[in-house]
Design an enzyme around this catalytic site. Structure first.
Site, PDB file in Angstrom:
ATOM      1  N   ASP A 184      60.533 -31.833 -45.498  1.00 32.22           N
ATOM      2  CA  ASP A 184      61.728 -31.684 -46.340  1.00 32.22           C
ATOM      3  C   ASP A 184      61.441 -30.779 -47.552  1.00 32.22           C
ATOM      4  O   ASP A 184      60.382 -30.900 -48.181  1.00 32.22           O
ATOM      5  CB  ASP A 184      62.101 -33.097 -46.820  1.00 32.22           C
ATOM      6  CG  ASP A 184      63.451 -33.171 -47.483  1.00 32.22           C
ATOM      7  OD1 ASP A 184      64.450 -32.884 -46.828  1.00 32.22           O
ATOM      8  OD2 ASP A 184      63.500 -33.529 -48.682  1.00 32.22           O
ATOM      9  N   GLU A 240      61.564 -27.229 -43.791  1.00 29.97           N
ATOM     10  CA  GLU A 240      62.855 -26.937 -44.418  1.00 29.97           C
ATOM     11  C   GLU A 240      62.544 -26.200 -45.712  1.00 29.97           C
ATOM     12  O   GLU A 240      61.989 -26.769 -46.650  1.00 29.97           O
ATOM     13  CB  GLU A 240      63.646 -28.212 -44.729  1.00 29.97           C
ATOM     14  CG  GLU A 240      65.041 -27.834 -45.229  1.00 29.97           C
ATOM     15  CD  GLU A 240      65.700 -28.845 -46.159  1.00 29.97           C
ATOM     16  OE1 GLU A 240      66.924 -28.835 -46.243  1.00 29.97           O
ATOM     17  OE2 GLU A 240      64.988 -29.625 -46.811  1.00 29.97           O
TER      18      GLU A 240
HETATM   19  C1  GLC Z   1      66.832 -31.944 -47.764  1.00 25.70           C
HETATM   20  C2  GLC Z   1      67.605 -32.919 -46.915  1.00 25.70           C
HETATM   21  C3  GLC Z   1      68.768 -33.422 -47.712  1.00 25.70           C
HETATM   22  C4  GLC Z   1      68.237 -34.111 -48.955  1.00 25.70           C
HETATM   23  C5  GLC Z   1      67.315 -33.206 -49.755  1.00 25.70           C
HETATM   24  C6  GLC Z   1      66.528 -33.959 -50.787  1.00 25.70           C
HETATM   25  O1  GLC Z   1      67.583 -30.820 -48.063  1.00 25.70           O
HETATM   26  O2  GLC Z   1      67.993 -32.317 -45.715  1.00 25.70           O
HETATM   27  O3  GLC Z   1      69.589 -34.280 -46.975  1.00 25.70           O
HETATM   28  O4  GLC Z   1      69.300 -34.526 -49.763  1.00 25.70           O
HETATM   29  O5  GLC Z   1      66.372 -32.572 -48.915  1.00 25.70           O
HETATM   30  O6  GLC Z   1      65.552 -34.759 -50.187  1.00 25.70           O
END
Ligand code: GLC
Length: 501
Positions: A184, A240
């Site tokens: 994440d 991500e």
């Molecule tokens: C990422 C997740 C999202 C979350 C954020 C903070 O973007 O996909 O859902 O709110 O991280 O952890």
């Protein structure tokens, strides 16, 4: 070649996927029951959103204990049963790892304040959910840094003990048999230690210049990745990257870093313009020529493909699915797309569950806007629209209990037809074996994206009129009228022509 280069993944939004114990929240028992469904669909792997004990301020992305299962989703035995069954079904499992922040009620926050980022005075940094990224903590007589909600406290990756803890967590889940991780917001792990104020763009929005992609972050990712690879051969590492800038995203996809990163440059586009889609595909080839891009048009953080991009037009939704499952890259289907689910519709703020929507609503109210106006703003911001309970084609409900998220679930019309489209396409994809082939040609003709991979010509006609392709070959997927070497492709249709047949 790695196994995942040929795979199609499916994002399971845990809370809304399938509820086995009928308490209104998805869980591992439900997920296990649905493995035959996922097999029938034809996906190879699942990405599970966080299922760890959590304050649930950000629906699990605020982790209170990284090595346990939140009772909402079941027990560790339920998880193990599910994993066993997943293995038997040859389904790969990757799990979400949230290392940028912990929940404020994680025991580390009390026992190890040095694991976090403190400052005596806030600067101008805003959290990604809005408002200051600093909150005062009386006991420490200092402000802690939180790039998301104030209950999500950013870890201090400058402290080597944080790395040591992280490795133990990764080891724990690798030993439980997971096949990979989705990291994440992994480019947010470090910040500029001098804390300079961030600039603003012309619209007055903050440019996150000093609070992401900062010095040291790649070394940390390299160490985490190296650790995973040393402990499990062919582990799949997905990042991500909090950015829609392709060069930034691509820079984290390297042999010593992550296997793939989410291509938000394409995935989170707001409107459907064939030229824009085509240009992004071309740019992805330039930026990731020797790496695999990712392909998706939906996730739990955005409006559903069917509503946001296809504007409820099922042909467009199918065409986007066609592109996502045939272009070069690793596709990630978001749960519900396979039955044509639409955005969830909300009537009142009480139905919201997403912190981002609730905060936007509250801010609008605080600024004196009416209930109706604030709800409109909240609805634009809330990611709840894409998080509604799954509507399955076999009509079995997601849960018999009251769902954790309210609002109206738009029943997917003709869910069976959409499911069959996806499963036929996935089967074709598997049998045709073109997944790792490069583009021999990638062109935009009128409103038609065309590419050749291996022996196949793929034609995605985004136009409202027929499109004529003159090519000797046989249509092997999709509907088209063939007359000798002339192939007429209908409006909003995707077709595959076998050039060697
Ligand atoms: C990422 C997740 C999202 C979350 C954020 C903070 O973007 O996909 O859902 O709110 O991280 O952890």
């Amino acid at each position: 070649m790695h196994w995942f280069e040929k795979s199609v993944f499916y994002e399971v939004y845990m809370k809304s996927f399938c509820d086995g114990n009928q308490d209104g929240v998805g869980d591992f028992i439900g997920l296990k029951e649905r493995l035959p469904y996922l097999r029938k669909l034809g996906v190879d792997g699942l990405w599970l959103t966080p299922f760890y004990p959590s304050m649930q301020v950000d629906n699990g992305y605020d982790v209170s204990d990284y090595k346990a299962i939140d009772p909402l989703y079941g027990t560790i035995d339920d998880f193990r049963d599910f994993m066993k069954e997943a293995k038997q079904n040859e389904m790969k499992i990757i799990i979400d790892i949230v290392f940028n922040h912990t929940a404020i009620n994680h025991k580390w926050f009390k026992e190890h304040p040095e694991y976090y980022v403190w400052k005596t005075k806030p600067n101008n940094w805003e959290s990604f959910f809005g408002g200051s990224a600093f909150t005062f903590h009386a006991k420490q007589n200092a402000y802690y840094y939180h790039s998301f909600a104030k209950e999500q406290v950013d870890l201090n990756w400058g402290n080597p003990d944080v790395m040591a803890e992280a490795k133990q967590i990764l080891r724990f889940w690798l030993e439980e048999g997971v096949d990979g991780f989705r990291f994440d917001v992994i480019n947010n792990l470090t910040v500029d230690k001098a804390f300079p104020d961030n600039p603003f763009d012309q619209k007055g929005e903050m440019i996150h210049q000093y609070d992401r992609n900062q010095r040291g972050v790649k070394a940390i990712i390299a160490e985490l990745s190296g650790f995973c690879r040393a402990n499990k051969e062919d582990v799949f590492l997905v990042g991500e990257i909090s950015s829609d800038n392709l060069d930034e995203i691509a820079s984290y996809s390297e042999n010593h870093l992550l296997d793939v990163t989410f291509n938000f440059n394409l995935g989170s586009i707001e409107n459907l313009h064939v030229k824009e889609i085509f240009d992004e595909l071309v740019r992805m080839e330039e930026a990731l020529s020797d790496r695999m891009p990712t392909l998706f048009f939906g996730s739990h953080d955005m409006g559903r493909l069917m509503s946001r991009l296809a504007l409820q037009n099922r042909m467009v939704a199918k065409l986007l699915a066609f592109l996502m499952l045939t272009a070069r890259g690793i596709p990630f289907i978001y749960n519900g797309e396979e039955v044509g689910m639409r955005n969830q519709i909300f009537q009142s703020i009480d139905e919201f569950r997403d912190v981002q929507g609730i905060q936007a609503y509250e801010l609008a109210r605080a600024q004196g806007l009416s209930e109706k106006e604030a709800l409109k703003i909240g609805t634009e911001k809330t990611r709840d629209v894409g998080r509604g309970p799954l509507v399955f084609a076999d009509r079995k409900p997601f849960s018999k209990g009251k769902p954790w998220i309210l609002g109206r679930v738009e029943t997917a019309t003709d869910a069976t037809d959409m499911f069959q489209f996806y499963s036929r396409l996935l089967k074709f994809r598997k049998d045709a074996d073109f997944q790792t082939r490069p583009y021999e040609k990638l062109v935009l003709e009128g409103e038609t994206i065309q590419f050749i991979r291996g022996r196949y010509l793929f034609v995605a006609n985004f136009g409202e009129t027929d499109f004529l392709v003159k090519e000797a070959g046989v249509v092997v997927f999709g509907e088209a009228k063939q007359n000798g070497n002339d192939c007429t492709i209908g409006p909003l249709c995707g077709v595959v022509i076998d050039l060697e047949a």
